[in-house]
Write a protein that holds these residues in place. Structure first.
Motif, PDB file in Angstrom:
ATOM      1  N   UNK A   3       0.814  -1.208   0.000  1.00 10.78           N
ATOM      2  CA  UNK A   3       0.000   0.000   0.000  1.00 10.78           C
ATOM      3  C   UNK A   3       0.848   1.260   0.000  1.00 10.78           C
ATOM      4  N   UNK A   4       2.171   1.117   0.071  1.00 14.40           N
ATOM      5  CA  UNK A   4       3.066   2.266   0.202  1.00 14.40           C
ATOM      6  C   UNK A   4       3.680   2.641  -1.136  1.00 14.40           C
ATOM      7  N   UNK A   5       3.878   3.945  -1.346  1.00 13.21           N
ATOM      8  CA  UNK A   5       4.582   4.401  -2.536  1.00 13.21           C
ATOM      9  C   UNK A   5       6.068   4.076  -2.379  1.00 13.21           C
ATOM     10  N   UNK A   6       6.801   3.855  -3.491  1.00  6.91           N
ATOM     11  CA  UNK A   6       8.199   3.427  -3.411  1.00  6.91           C
ATOM     12  C   UNK A   6       9.108   4.338  -2.595  1.00  6.91           C
ATOM     13  N   UNK A   7       8.857   5.642  -2.540  1.00  3.92           N
ATOM     14  CA  UNK A   7       9.742   6.543  -1.803  1.00  3.92           C
ATOM     15  C   UNK A   7       9.447   6.651  -0.322  1.00  3.92           C
ATOM     16  N   UNK A   8       8.410   5.975   0.135  1.00  4.24           N
ATOM     17  CA  UNK A   8       8.005   6.086   1.537  1.00  4.24           C
ATOM     18  C   UNK A   8       9.022   5.400   2.448  1.00  4.24           C
ATOM     19  N   UNK A   9       9.532   6.105   3.461  1.00  6.82           N
ATOM     20  CA  UNK A   9      10.484   5.512   4.413  1.00  6.82           C
ATOM     21  C   UNK A   9       9.737   4.606   5.367  1.00  6.82           C
ATOM     22  N   UNK A  10      10.031   3.320   5.268  1.00 11.88           N
ATOM     23  CA  UNK A  10       9.318   2.335   6.078  1.00 11.88           C
ATOM     24  C   UNK A  10      10.121   1.907   7.304  1.00 11.88           C
ATOM     25  N   UNK A  11      11.450   1.949   7.187  1.00  5.67           N
ATOM     26  CA  UNK A  11      12.336   1.566   8.285  1.00  5.67           C
ATOM     27  C   UNK A  11      13.379   2.666   8.460  1.00  5.67           C
ATOM     28  N   UNK A  12      13.580   3.093   9.704  1.00  5.69           N
ATOM     29  CA  UNK A  12      14.583   4.120   9.971  1.00  5.69           C
ATOM     30  C   UNK A  12      15.213   3.883  11.335  1.00  5.69           C
ATOM     31  N   UNK A  13      16.519   4.046  11.405  1.00  2.00           N
ATOM     32  CA  UNK A  13      17.200   4.058  12.704  1.00  2.00           C
ATOM     33  C   UNK A  13      17.912   5.388  12.871  1.00  2.00           C
ATOM     34  N   UNK A  14      17.994   5.833  14.116  1.00  2.00           N
ATOM     35  CA  UNK A  14      18.656   7.086  14.449  1.00  2.00           C
ATOM     36  C   UNK A  14      19.662   6.832  15.565  1.00  2.00           C
TER      37      UNK A  14
END
Length: 231
Positions: A3-14
């Motif tokens: 359901x997500x567009x290809x540029x959508x950030x799905x995983x992120x670490x900081x």
């Protein structure tokens, strides 16, 4: 499909860090990792044993908690949640394929696949589980228990279970590590075929450079640090 567009950030670490006590001071397992993975990406994490690959994967999946830093899954910060809330997010957002299959020995193949569907409250879980077993070529093994299945068959059940959850993210920890070369190739083929069909975001840990090369992006872990890599 996703359901997500290809540029959508799905995983992120900081600045993700993991340290454990050592005789000569803290032992750094993960040393401040910043990472972003977009929807639909296929990403391989490679590196020597002890480099922190599996630790990182467990953090990304919300199976473990870091010493400091943040892990965001679809914008939700897992590190601010208690285990109950993390489990809910995992149930909705994450599928997982383990090296040692992690099938429940007291359940048949179809019952193992049904688990992920029942967690999501799916109606007619058995019919859907049978459909997924069919997609991995195990129609005739649905009523067999794990001990009655070969290693390759058990991993195919695990793949069916992971995809049946219809989670947008699939993590795989050495998915071919316990299989012989030919069986491992067939399982890898299946994994990538289903991943492409479903539009899942795939993140896998592997020692196998050939498997890593099938991913569009490769990252190398070295001494708790993560770098873009050519494999």
């Amino acid at each position: 499909m996703s359901e997500y567009s290809p540029g959508h950030t799905l995983i992120e670490t900081q600045q993700l860090k993991q340290e454990v006590p050592g005789r000569e001071g803290p032992l750094v397992i993960l040393g401040g990792i910043d990472l972003q993975i977009s929807a639909g990406e296929t990403v391989a994490i490679v590196g020597a044993s002890g480099s922190g690959k599996t630790t990182l994967l467990g953090m990304l999946a919300g199976l473990d908690t870091p010493s400091s830093g943040a892990v965001l899954i679809d914008g939700l910060d897992l590190t601010t949640m208690n285990e109950e809330r993390r489990a809910l997010v995992r149930g909705e957002k994450v599928g997982f394929v383990f090296q040692n299959f992690q099938l429940l020995p007291s359940l048949t193949a179809v019952e193992n696949v049904m688990l992920s569907l029942e967690v999501r409250g799916e109606a007619d879980a058995r019919t859907k589980a049978l459909s997924w077993l069919g997609r991995v070529g195990l129609n005739d093994r649905a009523s067999h228990y794990p001990q009655q299945l070969s290693g390759g068959e058990q991993q195919r059940v695990a793949v069916a279970r992971a995809f049946a959850s219809q989670a947008p993210i699939l993590f795989a920890d050495e998915p071919t590590g316990n299989l012989d070369t030919e069986t491992g190739r067939k399982v890898a083929d299946l994994l990538f075929e289903l991943n492409e069909a479903e539009g899942t975001t795939l993140v896998l840990v592997t020692h196998d450079d050939r498997l890593a090369q099938r991913c569009r992006r490769q990252l190398r872990m070295e001494a708790g640090r993560l770098n873009e890599a050519s494999v």
